[in-house]
Design an enzyme around this catalytic site. Sequence first.
Site, PDB file in Angstrom:
ATOM      1  N   ARG A 175       0.860  -1.187   0.000  1.00  7.55           N
ATOM      2  CA  ARG A 175       0.000   0.000   0.000  1.00  7.55           C
ATOM      3  C   ARG A 175       0.891   1.230   0.000  1.00  7.55           C
ATOM      4  O   ARG A 175       1.717   1.411   0.896  1.00  7.55           O
ATOM      5  CB  ARG A 175      -0.883  -0.009   1.245  1.00  7.55           C
ATOM      6  CG  ARG A 175      -1.933   1.095   1.315  1.00  7.55           C
ATOM      7  CD  ARG A 175      -2.620   1.077   2.679  1.00  7.55           C
ATOM      8  NE  ARG A 175      -3.796   1.912   2.735  1.00  7.55           N
ATOM      9  CZ  ARG A 175      -5.038   1.463   2.626  1.00  7.55           C
ATOM     10  NH1 ARG A 175      -5.258   0.165   2.457  1.00  7.55           N
ATOM     11  NH2 ARG A 175      -6.067   2.279   2.702  1.00  7.55           N
TER      12      ARG A 175
ATOM     13  N   ARG B 112       1.446   5.295   0.284  1.00 11.45           N
ATOM     14  CA  ARG B 112       0.822   6.505   0.819  1.00 11.45           C
ATOM     15  C   ARG B 112       1.832   7.648   0.817  1.00 11.45           C
ATOM     16  O   ARG B 112       3.037   7.451   1.000  1.00 11.45           O
ATOM     17  CB  ARG B 112       0.313   6.289   2.248  1.00 11.45           C
ATOM     18  CG  ARG B 112      -0.703   5.202   2.413  1.00 11.45           C
ATOM     19  CD  ARG B 112      -1.971   5.426   1.626  1.00 11.45           C
ATOM     20  NE  ARG B 112      -2.796   6.516   2.141  1.00 11.45           N
ATOM     21  CZ  ARG B 112      -3.993   6.839   1.638  1.00 11.45           C
ATOM     22  NH1 ARG B 112      -4.478   6.167   0.605  1.00 11.45           N
ATOM     23  NH2 ARG B 112      -4.691   7.829   2.139  1.00 11.45           N
TER      24      ARG B 112
END
Length: 352
Positions: free
Chosen positions: A157, A159
């Site tokens: 993920r 970010r």
Amino acid sequence: MKTAIDIFSGAGGLSIGAEMAGIQIHTAIENNKHAAETFKHNHPSTKVICNDITKVKSKELPKNPFILFGGPPCQGFSISNTKTRNTDNKNNSLFFEFIRLVDETKPKWFVFENVEGFTSFNNGKVLKELESKFNSLGYKVEHKVLTASDYGVPQNRNRFFMVGNNQGITYDFPEKAQKRVTVKQAISDLPKLTNGDNIDKLPYKKGRCSNYAKLMRTNSKESSQNHLSRNREYVIERYKHISIGENWKAIPPELMENYSNTSNCHSGIYRRLHPEKPSVVIANYRKNMLIHPYQNRGLSIREAARIQSFPDDFIFKGSLSHIQQQIGNAVPPLLAKAIFDKIIKVDNEYKK
């Protein structure tokens, strides 16, 4: 004690990471009542303000906290919103609310979190403007896109993070972990479930578990919130055709006839997680129909929470669909912890 304000807190992924690093969460602001309820349950000593952030006044918040952090919803960074800076535009105003509260509470440090694509909004002009705003308030800033699986989270993920401080300290982002945690290491000790199970407490599987699982189980003696959506039989039939790592393309065309145009299907739809790799992104994992590595079913609340690195004693509040969204929206706590650990380290070194 190092105190914090968490704005746009959601369920509290950033705050869990901050607490793991030894930071005390003084106040949290969250407009969604279900997420606010989750936050309050897991942080009983924190003041939780469930309100539109534009209506929250700085007098309700501590002055000069050690840190303020949060991730404004990314809709506020559209080109038109940034150009007009129209405070009547709710999405646009959320962008400036972060800046406003940094200006009014004057934290020593701040962490601004957002989607990976933040760096390219309006050809990078939004990022430059944000840097300029914080510089004008006296903050030295650094920014970087981080991948959660580089910091002990069993999930790929990405970010965006901007870290700033008003002490003139240069912040270097934390070093990557030596090894990545796999889906198997993350969830293989959790109980076996079937489609639609809604069982609150179940024992962990017997036998050895990974170091990651041991970490998640630190304050728990059993697996809680073993709840998952009940998929229809034709969906379960589709699952049976999908091998490890494959997606909807492995499903026979005759089982996808209710899709008017499968060419519009996203590659993440009907993805069976690979047990020997970190997971794909846990967004709204029910809508994406993410599939358990070995069983023909979706993911339970606890399995998805594990993949996000929420400890097993963290309890989510609200309906199943609200909880699934809370988990998907969260910043992985272990990723947050790595950032906060480094902030505390460089802050302590600066004092010497």
